[in-house]
Design a protein around this motif. Structure first.
Motif, PDB file in Angstrom:
ATOM      1  N   ARG A 112      -1.113   9.598  -2.543  1.00 55.11           N
ATOM      2  CA  ARG A 112      -1.899   9.548  -1.308  1.00 55.11           C
ATOM      3  C   ARG A 112      -2.067   8.070  -0.963  1.00 55.11           C
ATOM      4  NH1 ARG A 112      -3.226  14.275   1.279  1.00 55.11           N
ATOM      5  NH2 ARG A 112      -5.417  13.771   1.665  1.00 55.11           N
ATOM      6  N   VAL A 113      -1.979   7.752   0.319  1.00 59.76           N
ATOM      7  CA  VAL A 113      -2.058   6.353   0.733  1.00 59.76           C
ATOM      8  C   VAL A 113      -3.268   6.122   1.630  1.00 59.76           C
ATOM      9  CG1 VAL A 113      -0.869   4.502   1.983  1.00 59.76           C
ATOM     10  CG2 VAL A 113       0.434   6.043   0.539  1.00 59.76           C
ATOM     11  N   GLY A 114      -4.021   5.096   1.327  1.00 59.85           N
ATOM     12  CA  GLY A 114      -5.152   4.704   2.161  1.00 59.85           C
ATOM     13  C   GLY A 114      -5.148   3.201   2.366  1.00 59.85           C
ATOM     14  N   ARG A 115      -6.281   2.654   2.777  1.00 61.92           N
ATOM     15  CA  ARG A 115      -6.377   1.212   3.029  1.00 61.92           C
ATOM     16  C   ARG A 115      -7.423   0.588   2.112  1.00 61.92           C
ATOM     17  NH1 ARG A 115      -6.657   3.675   7.574  1.00 61.92           N
ATOM     18  NH2 ARG A 115      -8.866   3.288   7.995  1.00 61.92           N
ATOM     19  N   VAL A 116      -7.178  -0.671   1.759  1.00 66.65           N
ATOM     20  CA  VAL A 116      -8.209  -1.451   1.077  1.00 66.65           C
ATOM     21  C   VAL A 116      -8.571  -2.611   2.003  1.00 66.65           C
ATOM     22  CG1 VAL A 116      -6.402  -2.626  -0.276  1.00 66.65           C
ATOM     23  CG2 VAL A 116      -8.776  -2.858  -0.946  1.00 66.65           C
ATOM     24  N   VAL A 117      -9.865  -2.773   2.263  1.00 67.90           N
ATOM     25  CA  VAL A 117     -10.312  -3.871   3.127  1.00 67.90           C
ATOM     26  C   VAL A 117     -11.240  -4.756   2.303  1.00 67.90           C
ATOM     27  CG1 VAL A 117     -11.333  -4.490   5.352  1.00 67.90           C
ATOM     28  CG2 VAL A 117     -10.269  -2.243   5.064  1.00 67.90           C
ATOM     29  N   ASP A 118     -10.857  -6.015   2.120  1.00 68.39           N
ATOM     30  CA  ASP A 118     -11.725  -6.980   1.441  1.00 68.39           C
ATOM     31  C   ASP A 118     -12.496  -7.731   2.509  1.00 68.39           C
ATOM     32  OD1 ASP A 118     -10.897  -6.598  -1.323  1.00 68.39           O
ATOM     33  OD2 ASP A 118      -8.968  -7.395  -0.682  1.00 68.39           O
ATOM     34  N   VAL A 119     -13.818  -7.607   2.473  1.00 68.69           N
ATOM     35  CA  VAL A 119     -14.649  -8.231   3.503  1.00 68.69           C
ATOM     36  C   VAL A 119     -15.595  -9.224   2.848  1.00 68.69           C
ATOM     37  CG1 VAL A 119     -16.081  -7.805   5.540  1.00 68.69           C
ATOM     38  CG2 VAL A 119     -14.694  -5.969   4.621  1.00 68.69           C
ATOM     39  N   MET A 148     -21.305 -12.715   0.486  1.00 70.24           N
ATOM     40  CA  MET A 148     -21.096 -11.714  -0.553  1.00 70.24           C
ATOM     41  C   MET A 148     -19.803 -10.944  -0.286  1.00 70.24           C
ATOM     42  SD  MET A 148     -23.762  -8.923  -1.908  1.00 70.24           S
ATOM     43  CE  MET A 148     -24.222  -9.908  -3.328  1.00 70.24           C
ATOM     44  N   LYS A 149     -18.930 -10.898  -1.312  1.00 71.90           N
ATOM     45  CA  LYS A 149     -17.637 -10.240  -1.128  1.00 71.90           C
ATOM     46  C   LYS A 149     -17.707  -8.757  -1.479  1.00 71.90           C
ATOM     47  CE  LYS A 149     -14.937 -14.353  -1.391  1.00 71.90           C
ATOM     48  NZ  LYS A 149     -13.696 -15.018  -1.734  1.00 71.90           N
ATOM     49  N   ALA A 150     -16.952  -7.980  -0.746  1.00 70.89           N
ATOM     50  CA  ALA A 150     -16.944  -6.543  -0.995  1.00 70.89           C
ATOM     51  C   ALA A 150     -15.536  -6.007  -0.813  1.00 70.89           C
ATOM     52  CB  ALA A 150     -17.884  -5.839  -0.030  1.00 70.89           C
ATOM     53  N   THR A 151     -15.248  -4.935  -1.537  1.00 72.30           N
ATOM     54  CA  THR A 151     -13.982  -4.228  -1.383  1.00 72.30           C
ATOM     55  C   THR A 151     -14.290  -2.824  -0.873  1.00 72.30           C
ATOM     56  OG1 THR A 151     -12.900  -5.499  -3.109  1.00 72.30           O
ATOM     57  CG2 THR A 151     -11.975  -3.347  -2.643  1.00 72.30           C
ATOM     58  N   VAL A 152     -13.668  -2.465   0.223  1.00 76.24           N
ATOM     59  CA  VAL A 152     -13.877  -1.129   0.798  1.00 76.24           C
ATOM     60  C   VAL A 152     -12.572  -0.348   0.667  1.00 76.24           C
ATOM     61  CG1 VAL A 152     -14.463   0.162   2.881  1.00 76.24           C
ATOM     62  CG2 VAL A 152     -15.556  -2.059   2.445  1.00 76.24           C
ATOM     63  N   LEU A 153     -12.652   0.831   0.037  1.00 75.27           N
ATOM     64  CA  LEU A 153     -11.472   1.690  -0.082  1.00 75.27           C
ATOM     65  C   LEU A 153     -11.608   2.835   0.907  1.00 75.27           C
ATOM     66  CD1 LEU A 153     -11.158   1.871  -3.979  1.00 75.27           C
ATOM     67  CD2 LEU A 153      -9.977   0.352  -2.407  1.00 75.27           C
ATOM     68  N   VAL A 154     -10.609   3.008   1.743  1.00 76.44           N
ATOM     69  CA  VAL A 154     -10.620   4.075   2.752  1.00 76.44           C
ATOM     70  C   VAL A 154      -9.454   5.007   2.450  1.00 76.44           C
ATOM     71  CG1 VAL A 154     -10.495   4.600   5.213  1.00 76.44           C
ATOM     72  CG2 VAL A 154     -11.563   2.461   4.445  1.00 76.44           C
ATOM     73  N   ARG A 155      -9.779   6.287   2.230  1.00 78.86           N
ATOM     74  CA  ARG A 155      -8.733   7.238   1.826  1.00 78.86           C
ATOM     75  C   ARG A 155      -8.757   8.469   2.710  1.00 78.86           C
ATOM     76  NH1 ARG A 155     -10.856   5.782  -3.705  1.00 78.86           N
ATOM     77  NH2 ARG A 155      -9.065   5.067  -4.892  1.00 78.86           N
ATOM     78  N   PRO A 156      -7.595   9.114   2.908  1.00 75.63           N
ATOM     79  CA  PRO A 156      -7.617  10.392   3.624  1.00 75.63           C
ATOM     80  C   PRO A 156      -8.405  11.409   2.799  1.00 75.63           C
ATOM     81  CG  PRO A 156      -5.434   9.967   2.692  1.00 75.63           C
ATOM     82  CD  PRO A 156      -6.244   8.734   2.471  1.00 75.63           C
ATOM     83  N   LYS A 157      -9.283  12.195   3.448  1.00 76.13           N
ATOM     84  CA  LYS A 157     -10.064  13.199   2.709  1.00 76.13           C
ATOM     85  C   LYS A 157      -9.137  14.263   2.119  1.00 76.13           C
ATOM     86  CE  LYS A 157     -14.485  12.903   5.121  1.00 76.13           C
ATOM     87  NZ  LYS A 157     -15.459  13.541   6.030  1.00 76.13           N
ATOM     88  N   PRO A 158      -9.568  14.912   1.017  1.00 72.64           N
ATOM     89  CA  PRO A 158      -8.741  15.977   0.439  1.00 72.64           C
ATOM     90  C   PRO A 158      -8.474  17.053   1.498  1.00 72.64           C
ATOM     91  CG  PRO A 158     -10.630  15.491  -0.990  1.00 72.64           C
ATOM     92  CD  PRO A 158     -10.848  14.739   0.284  1.00 72.64           C
ATOM     93  N   GLY A 159      -7.250  17.549   1.539  1.00 77.40           N
ATOM     94  CA  GLY A 159      -6.903  18.587   2.504  1.00 77.40           C
ATOM     95  C   GLY A 159      -6.374  18.049   3.813  1.00 77.40           C
ATOM     96  N   ILE A 160      -6.664  16.764   4.090  1.00 73.52           N
ATOM     97  CA  ILE A 160      -6.156  16.151   5.321  1.00 73.52           C
ATOM     98  C   ILE A 160      -4.707  15.727   5.092  1.00 73.52           C
ATOM     99  CG2 ILE A 160      -6.394  14.131   6.839  1.00 73.52           C
ATOM    100  CD1 ILE A 160      -8.606  16.116   7.360  1.00 73.52           C
ATOM    101  N   LEU A 161      -3.841  16.071   6.031  1.00 75.27           N
ATOM    102  CA  LEU A 161      -2.419  15.735   5.936  1.00 75.27           C
ATOM    103  C   LEU A 161      -2.242  14.217   5.825  1.00 75.27           C
ATOM    104  CD1 LEU A 161      -0.009  17.737   6.086  1.00 75.27           C
ATOM    105  CD2 LEU A 161       0.377  16.900   8.399  1.00 75.27           C
ATOM    106  N   ASP A 162      -1.358  13.784   4.919  1.00 72.33           N
ATOM    107  CA  ASP A 162      -1.152  12.352   4.698  1.00 72.33           C
ATOM    108  C   ASP A 162       0.350  12.070   4.690  1.00 72.33           C
ATOM    109  OD1 ASP A 162      -1.155   9.722   3.799  1.00 72.33           O
ATOM    110  OD2 ASP A 162      -1.560  10.278   1.729  1.00 72.33           O
ATOM    111  N   PRO A 163       0.945  11.918   5.875  1.00 70.64           N
ATOM    112  CA  PRO A 163       2.404  11.755   5.951  1.00 70.64           C
ATOM    113  C   PRO A 163       2.897  10.519   5.190  1.00 70.64           C
ATOM    114  CG  PRO A 163       1.404  11.854   8.163  1.00 70.64           C
ATOM    115  CD  PRO A 163       0.283  11.846   7.184  1.00 70.64           C
ATOM    116  N   GLN A 164       2.094   9.447   5.200  1.00 73.26           N
ATOM    117  CA  GLN A 164       2.506   8.229   4.495  1.00 73.26           C
ATOM    118  C   GLN A 164       2.571   8.505   2.981  1.00 73.26           C
ATOM    119  OE1 GLN A 164      -0.113   4.932   5.555  1.00 73.26           O
ATOM    120  NE2 GLN A 164       1.300   3.452   4.632  1.00 73.26           N
ATOM    121  N   GLY A 165       1.567   9.233   2.477  1.00 82.77           N
ATOM    122  CA  GLY A 165       1.565   9.606   1.063  1.00 82.77           C
ATOM    123  C   GLY A 165       2.744  10.495   0.706  1.00 82.77           C
TER     124      GLY A 165
END
Lengths: 79, 79
Positions: B36-43, B1-18
């Motif tokens: 804002r920049v986060g990660r997407v992991v397809d598992v 079973m395929k899944a997409t997981v989105l991981v994002r910096p929480k609001p208020g957390i500093l995001d230098p990449q963003g």
């Protein structure tokens, strides 16, 4: 207008980060077949028209957010 | 079973990449309010039951894919 852009390594393109995640998940005891890692970029665009916003976002992807040679991107307008 | 997981910096957390993406987009002439920049992991999980797959994916997020102190995650089962 808010948008979410998903940037992923194209199929067949080597993804060392995904391989590392896959092997770590297995070491932790999870049964996974594959893992691929990309980026999610949440952008708040000043354009209010959805068609214009999408045009802008496609340009952002081509120019900065993705490397079109090795990455594919997907744009979702949130509202 | 395929899944997409989105991981994002929480609001208020500093995001230098963003912040870097935001400032680069502005320098390229785009009108953006925030990025804002986060990660997407397809598992690809070996579990075939959606409930079981989600339980496994939540454990993966807590143990490896996200840092729950500073990041939020979102799990989408693809099928």
């Amino acid at each position: 207008m808010k948008a979410t852009v998903l940037v992923r390594p194209k199929p067949g393109i080597l993804d060392p980060q995904g391989e590392a995640v896959e092997s770590s998940l297995r070491q932790l005891g999870f049964a996974v077949a594959e893992a691929r890692v990309g980026r999610v970029v949440d952008v708040d665009v000043e354009a209010t028209d959805p068609v214009e916003a999408r045009v802008q976002l496609e340009r952002m992807c081509e120019q900065l957010l993705a490397n079109p040679l090795i990455e594919s991107y997907e744009i979702e307008l949130v509202g």
